[in-house]
Design an enzyme around this catalytic site. Structure first.
Site, PDB file in Angstrom:
ATOM      1  N   ASP A  18       0.789   6.176  -2.399  1.00  8.43           N
ATOM      2  CA  ASP A  18       1.235   5.321  -1.308  1.00  8.43           C
ATOM      3  C   ASP A  18       0.921   6.082  -0.010  1.00  8.43           C
ATOM      4  OD1 ASP A  18       2.741   3.347   0.189  1.00  8.43           O
ATOM      5  OD2 ASP A  18       4.404   4.782   0.226  1.00  8.43           O
TER       6      ASP A  18
ATOM      7  N   ASP B 145       2.563   5.279   3.678  1.00 11.37           N
ATOM      8  CA  ASP B 145       3.708   5.436   4.587  1.00 11.37           C
ATOM      9  C   ASP B 145       4.865   6.159   3.886  1.00 11.37           C
ATOM     10  OD1 ASP B 145       2.416   3.918   6.628  1.00 11.37           O
ATOM     11  OD2 ASP B 145       3.032   2.061   5.665  1.00 11.37           O
TER      12      ASP B 145
ATOM     13  N   ARG C 273      -1.222  -3.342   6.480  1.00  9.98           N
ATOM     14  CA  ARG C 273      -2.501  -3.794   7.030  1.00  9.98           C
ATOM     15  C   ARG C 273      -3.000  -2.848   8.124  1.00  9.98           C
ATOM     16  NH1 ARG C 273      -3.167  -9.975   6.075  1.00  9.98           N
ATOM     17  NH2 ARG C 273      -1.959 -10.162   4.169  1.00  9.98           N
TER      18      ARG C 273
ATOM     19  N   ASP D  23       7.357   6.659  -2.085  1.00 10.59           N
ATOM     20  CA  ASP D  23       8.648   7.014  -1.470  1.00 10.59           C
ATOM     21  C   ASP D  23       9.634   5.852  -1.483  1.00 10.59           C
ATOM     22  OD1 ASP D  23       7.191   5.522   0.504  1.00 10.59           O
ATOM     23  OD2 ASP D  23       8.667   6.188   1.974  1.00 10.59           O
TER      24      ASP D  23
HETATM   25  C1  BG6 Z   1       4.514  -0.352   3.879  1.00  4.96           C
HETATM   26  C2  BG6 Z   1       5.746   0.167   4.572  1.00  4.96           C
HETATM   27  O1  BG6 Z   1       3.693   0.718   3.535  1.00  4.96           O
HETATM   28  O2  BG6 Z   1       3.792  -1.236   4.723  1.00  4.96           O
HETATM   29  C3  BG6 Z   1       6.581  -0.987   5.086  1.00  4.96           C
HETATM   30  O3  BG6 Z   1       6.499   0.930   3.660  1.00  4.96           O
HETATM   31  C4  BG6 Z   1       5.735  -1.918   5.949  1.00  4.96           C
HETATM   32  O4  BG6 Z   1       7.653  -0.477   5.835  1.00  4.96           O
HETATM   33  C5  BG6 Z   1       4.532  -2.384   5.136  1.00  4.96           C
HETATM   34  O5  BG6 Z   1       6.488  -3.042   6.367  1.00  4.96           O
HETATM   35  C6  BG6 Z   1       3.607  -3.327   5.911  1.00  4.96           C
HETATM   36  O6  BG6 Z   1       3.017  -2.638   6.968  1.00  4.96           O
HETATM   37  P1  BG6 Z   1       2.161  -3.356   8.101  1.00  4.96           P
HETATM   38  O7  BG6 Z   1       1.495  -2.186   8.801  1.00  4.96           O
HETATM   39  O8  BG6 Z   1       1.150  -4.235   7.415  1.00  4.96           O
HETATM   40  O9  BG6 Z   1       3.088  -4.127   8.951  1.00  4.96           O
HETATM   41 MG    MG Z   2       5.918   4.198   1.453  1.00 11.30          MG
END
Ligand code: BG6
Ligand code: MG
Length: 218
Positions: free
Chosen positions: A15, A17, A123, A176
């Site tokens: 993963d 984030d 994204r 995580d």
């Molecule tokens: C995930 C995060 O990786 O991505 C989430 O853990 C987040 O918190 C999700 O909402 C979507 O991210 P994004 O950048 O497409 O808004």
């Molecule tokens: Mg994560």
């Protein structure tokens, strides 16, 4: 005398984030600002439920606690506002924002001859990888825009395994978020949780941070 291989796995799928970099905190800050603007209660404990959940799914969870309902158009505007704030926060990221142990983990997996995948529903993942300067360290990065069912559905980890040409049973997943660990386990993979054992109870093993990641432990 035979030497034991470093790992029984053929691929590790990470993963992004909260595992490779601390963007989980930036998502938290951006969602907190949005929740405050609509009068929805928001704290660290509730935020755990949002980790790993895609943008519109996270927004729906927040708005379910807001005092009034929002039209689809309003929801889109709120999601765009959150993403705009998030993009401001990640705009200044550099390779110095890699979490401790993350780069070493990528190097160890590569040195052991395993493939490396990335399974993030964000994204913004390609932007973050580029800011960190590590996009070329992955054999495959799943494009979140192509994923129909986000985490906890196993689709994204199964897609990463298919792209890598490795059976799910030969993949180790690193996450995580509780939703991400569920995705890994339901894909038939072994799961490493990075964080708290009480939150990541479905993981096969939980480590406090990527500094404790050792490929030979699995
Ligand atoms: C995930 C995060 O990786 O991505 C989430 O853990 C987040 O918190 C999700 O909402 C979507 O991210 P994004 O950048 O497409 O808004
Ligand atoms: Mg994560």
């Amino acid at each position: 005398m035979s030497t034991r291989p470093v790992s029984r796995f053929k691929a590790v799928i990470f993963d992004l984030d909260g595992v490779i970099t601390d963007t989980a905190h930036y998502h938290y800050l951006a969602w907190k600002r949005l929740a405050d603007s609509v009068g929805a209660p928001f704290d660290e404990a509730f935020n755990e439920q949002l980790k790993g959940v895609d943008r519109m799914g996270s927004l729906a969870l927040i708005l379910a606690r807001a005092p009034r309902a929002y039209t689809p158009e309003e929801q889109r505007a709120l999601a765009d506002a959150k993403n705009g704030h998030y993009q401001e926060l990640i705009a200044t990221m550099t390779p110095g924002d890699l979490l401790p142990g993350a780069l070493r983990a990528l190097e160890d997996v590569r040195a052991a001859g395993l493939k490396i995948g990335l399974a993030s529903v964000s994204r913004n993942a390609f932007t973050v990888l580029d800011r960190l300067g590590i996009r070329d360290r992955f054999d495959d990065v799943v494009d979140a825009a192509t994923v129909v069912n986000g985490k906890p559905d196993p689709e994204i980890f199964l897609t990463a395994a298919a792209h890598l040409g490795v059976p799910p049973a030969d993949c180790l997943g690193v996450e995580d978020a509780a939703a991400g660990v569920a995705s890994i386990k339901d894909a038939g993979m072994v799961a490493v949780g990075v964080g708290r054992p009480d939150v990541l109870y479905r993981a096969d093993r939980v480590i406090p941070s990527m500094e404790a990641f050792r490929l030979e432990d699995y």
